[in-house]
Design a protein around this motif. Structure first.
Motif, short mmCIF file in Angstrom:
data_model
loop_
_atom_site.label_atom_id
_atom_site.label_comp_id
_atom_site.label_asym_id
_atom_site.label_seq_id
_atom_site.Cartn_x
_atom_site.Cartn_y
_atom_site.Cartn_z
N GLN A 220 46.04 33.23 46.26
CA GLN A 220 45.58 34.04 45.45
C GLN A 220 44.31 33.14 44.53
OE1 GLN A 220 46.62 37.13 44.86
NE2 GLN A 220 48.37 36.36 46.06
N TYR A 222 41.33 34.65 43.23
CA TYR A 222 41.44 35.32 42.37
C TYR A 222 41.60 34.75 41.13
CZ TYR A 222 38.45 38.37 45.58
OH TYR A 222 37.33 38.78 46.56
N ASP A 223 42.95 34.80 41.19
CA ASP A 223 44.12 35.16 40.06
C ASP A 223 43.93 33.38 39.44
OD1 ASP A 223 45.89 36.50 39.21
OD2 ASP A 223 47.03 34.76 39.46
N ILE A 251 34.50 34.06 40.53
CA ILE A 251 35.46 35.37 40.39
C ILE A 251 35.89 35.62 39.29
CG2 ILE A 251 35.56 37.33 41.01
CD1 ILE A 251 33.59 36.90 43.69
N MET A 254 34.61 34.53 35.67
CA MET A 254 33.80 35.33 35.35
C MET A 254 34.80 36.97 34.50
SD MET A 254 31.25 35.83 37.14
CE MET A 254 29.86 37.37 36.59
N HIS A 255 36.01 37.14 35.16
CA HIS A 255 36.95 38.59 34.76
C HIS A 255 37.49 38.44 33.94
CE1 HIS A 255 38.89 41.91 35.18
NE2 HIS A 255 39.89 41.78 35.30
N VAL A 258 35.62 37.97 30.24
CA VAL A 258 35.47 39.39 29.92
C VAL A 258 36.49 39.73 28.87
CG1 VAL A 258 34.42 41.56 30.26
CG2 VAL A 258 33.45 39.53 31.42
N ILE A 264 28.62 37.15 29.11
CA ILE A 264 28.19 36.28 30.25
C ILE A 264 26.87 37.16 30.79
CG2 ILE A 264 27.93 35.53 32.86
CD1 ILE A 264 31.23 36.14 33.02
N LEU A 278 29.32 39.07 48.50
CA LEU A 278 29.46 39.11 47.54
C LEU A 278 28.62 39.00 46.30
CD1 LEU A 278 31.05 41.53 45.90
CD2 LEU A 278 32.52 39.42 46.46
N ALA A 280 25.53 38.21 45.04
CA ALA A 280 24.62 38.47 44.96
C ALA A 280 24.85 40.06 44.36
CB ALA A 280 23.65 38.68 45.60
N TYR A 281 26.21 40.29 44.68
CA TYR A 281 26.27 42.19 44.08
C TYR A 281 27.43 42.30 42.70
CZ TYR A 281 23.78 44.07 48.47
OH TYR A 281 23.02 43.33 49.13
N LEU A 282 27.50 41.48 42.40
CA LEU A 282 28.39 41.09 41.03
C LEU A 282 28.09 41.87 39.61
CD1 LEU A 282 30.48 37.72 41.64
CD2 LEU A 282 31.56 40.59 42.01
N ILE A 283 28.29 42.30 38.66
CA ILE A 283 27.64 41.96 37.78
C ILE A 283 27.95 40.98 36.84
CG2 ILE A 283 27.17 43.59 36.00
CD1 ILE A 283 27.51 45.76 37.99
N ALA A 285 25.69 39.20 38.43
CA ALA A 285 24.92 38.12 40.04
C ALA A 285 25.43 36.72 39.93
CB ALA A 285 24.01 38.77 40.49
N TYR B 222 27.85 46.85 51.41
CA TYR B 222 27.55 46.28 50.36
C TYR B 222 25.80 47.12 49.70
CZ TYR B 222 31.13 43.03 49.19
OH TYR B 222 31.75 42.16 49.48
N HIS B 255 26.03 47.75 40.96
CA HIS B 255 24.88 46.61 40.85
C HIS B 255 23.68 47.31 40.98
CE1 HIS B 255 23.63 42.61 40.69
NE2 HIS B 255 22.49 43.31 42.03
N TYR B 281 39.39 41.94 39.67
CA TYR B 281 38.31 41.41 39.03
C TYR B 281 36.91 41.59 38.87
CZ TYR B 281 42.65 38.92 40.18
OH TYR B 281 44.01 38.64 40.09
N ILE B 283 33.65 43.61 37.04
CA ILE B 283 33.46 43.13 35.75
C ILE B 283 32.20 44.98 35.35
CG2 ILE B 283 32.11 43.06 33.66
CD1 ILE B 283 32.87 40.16 35.03
#
Lengths: 337, 337
Positions: A220, A222-223, A251, A254-255, A258, A264, A278, A280-283, A285, B222, B255, B281, B283
């Motif tokens: 896990q 992410y966790d 990731i 980041m979660h 927030v 951030i 992925l 590049a597509y996070l918010i 990034a 994506y 995004h 996860y 945001i």
DNA sequence: TACGCTCCTGAAAACGTTTACAGAGCTTGT
DNA sequence: ACAAGCTCTGTAAACGTTTTCAGGAGCGTA
């Protein structure tokens, strides 16, 4: 299922002739060739790979043993290996050890029994049991991503230490003086190298830091990042930046940030390591120390084919550069919160 | 590599006895059993799987043919199948068709030639060429995720139409009256079902909507979502909510929205479809129509084993429910921007 | 005609297993 | 003592290929 014998019978030729037509080896008169091909078509003949492997003493099968299939980094890696080898006429058997040494060793045995022509392995930890299996069977392997001292094999990886250093330096240059580091695993050589690189940079610049290392291996990720960040953010003084040694952990981190009400990168900078698509597509990034994932896979596959064709005794070590990919998740330190 | 013959020689017994010890079949006196096991140990013997397959006429190998390995949904699916089958003593060969019908058909042939005992297939499109290969070879298959009318096989999937309806309804209930829908593929039956379900809900409630469908199949999901959203946001009137029929596309869409200066969910609601782990996860965390991914894999594997053991002529269709997972990326309509 | 080529073809062995069959050595009951 | 039934073991065939080898046909040359 139709066999070569059925084809021979239908085409009125011998087994040998059918084999020659199918494999395009040796000379066969055009007339017979036509008859054989017609019979093949008529019976939907598909050669029996196990029989062929038995006789030829090669399977044209490559084992790919990774710690976790369901993971962006390893998934992309497997994918690039697959694509490269497919072109060359090799098929792959993907095995996911799930970060478990026993399972890893078990799978190595499976691959040996399948008599794969070679294997590409991203080792789970420091346990070398799996390597014994390949060694006994004299099956060539290529080590990828995670270095393992003392294994006689080709190795392809990035300079994790350097990447760790580079990543930490980026945060330091932005003015951060309290930095949290999240390692994804205690037992992975790659993680240790990244961590040591980062620590070196932090010490070189007298930066206060705190390291989170998981007690047990986990799938896990992410966790893991999530909880690690929660833990780090509770420390006094709280870090103004977090360097996760894995994008997936970043990731999660980041979660967590927030969730704690931090924005951030204004109140907390977060950076990762790996360079998965992925990111590049996070918010926002994700800033990351990127590995050339596709290239890692391609080089490993190429190296493996080389050591399969001519039994080599010299082993190569290919080190590819990491690249700092600066995006929106890291920013200059804005002063104490 | 040591063969059964070497073992027999070293242990001073016949081939048959060695075989009996290894497979624990038939009776062997304790004394001889010990000798054989000692020899096996001494020579690091590993049975030759191709030879065994040839003779036994079964490989205990299952083919897993998916559209894309490097994709959270299919990665997770493959992973759950792998785990289930490993327990049962079956190994899997994962093949990624990369959303390409030719490659898919090619891989089906490869699996047939390997004489896999069965296959689990998530079809790429509506092209049935691959199915012919399995049919001719009488290799049982289970269809997963994407329904295909007229294929005689077990099928396991979610009710995509219902899921589409459910998802759209969620946005409508939140007060949205201008909704954009992003389909990930024109040729996937699953996508079409989701789309039709969503459209039905939109029509039932007289909601203005706009659909984006890609012209060509792409592996860049994506990016697909990203560009689709940019396109939809340019329309007049601009949508206040976007329903992406894939989580990955939803991530791209989010995004794009942020890039356009919109905040989620205040100015734009975004929801996805699939229920990948990552969604929780993000945001903001992604609202989605979740599929029970693990369960899909397990049920498919179980069904396959059943049709391998006893040749059945009745084919089952298992439809699992989707679940609307409401998280932070969707919110009530706040009035025109 | 005899010889030496080349080109084409088939018979048979081999790859490493599993398994049907038969035989050898026991025990047991009559 | 003998038949019948065990339990244990080995021989040999079979699975579907590939490949070595030898031989036949055709042809040009001496």
């Amino acid at each position: 299922m139709a066999t070569i014998k059925d084809i021979a019978q239908l085409a009125g030729v011998s087994l040998a002739t059918v084999s020659r037509v199918i494999n395009q080896t040796g000379n066969v008169s055009p007339a017979l060739r036509e008859q054989v091909l017609a019979a093949v078509e008529a019976l939907n003949y598909q050669p029996n790979a196990p029989a062929r492997s038995l006789r030829r003493r090669e399977t044209r099968l490559i084992g790919v043993l990774i710690p976790q299939l369901n993971h962006p980094f390893f998934g992309t890696l497997a994918y690039s290996i697959e694509r490269f080898l497919f072109e060359k006429g090799f098929r792959i058997m993907v095995c996911s050890a799930e970060e478990d040494a026993d399972r890893e060793s078990e799978y190595a045995q499976v691959l040996v029994r399948q008599r794969v022509d070679g294997a590409i392995v991203a080792p789970t930890g420091l346990d070398l049991a799996w390597a014994e299996h390949f060694a006994h069977a004299r099956i060539p392997i290529v080590l990828i991503d995670r270095d393992l001292p003392g294994v006689p094999a080709n190795r392809v990886m990035v300079d994790n230490w350097q990447g760790g250093y580079q990543g930490a330096l980026h945060l330091i240059a932005l003015g951060h003086r309290h930095i949290g580091v999240i390692s994804a695993s205690r037992h992975s050589q790659a993680m240790q190298d990244r961590l040591q690189g980062a620590l070196q940079a932090l010490r070189d610049h007298n930066v206060v830091h705190q390291v989170y290392e998981p007690d047990v291996e986990t799938l896990q990720q992410y966790d893991l990042g999530f909880h690690a960040a929660l833990h780090l953010l509770k420390q006094q003084p709280a870090p103004s930046a977090i360097f996760a040694l894995t994008d997936v952990a970043a990731i999660g981190a980041m979660h967590a940030a927030v969730r704690e009400g931090l924005s951030i990168p204004d109140q907390l900078s977060v950076m990762g390591f790996d360079g998965i698509e992925l990111g590049a597509y996070l918010i926002p990034a994700l800033t990351t120390v990127a590995q050339p994932i596709e290239q890692l896979g391609n080089v490993a596959a190429e190296l493996l084919l080389k050591s399969i064709s001519r039994a080599q005794t010299e082993y190569e070590l290919v080190v590819l550069p990491t690249q700092l990919t600066q995006r929106a998740s890291t920013g200059a330190w804005r002063g104490a919160r």
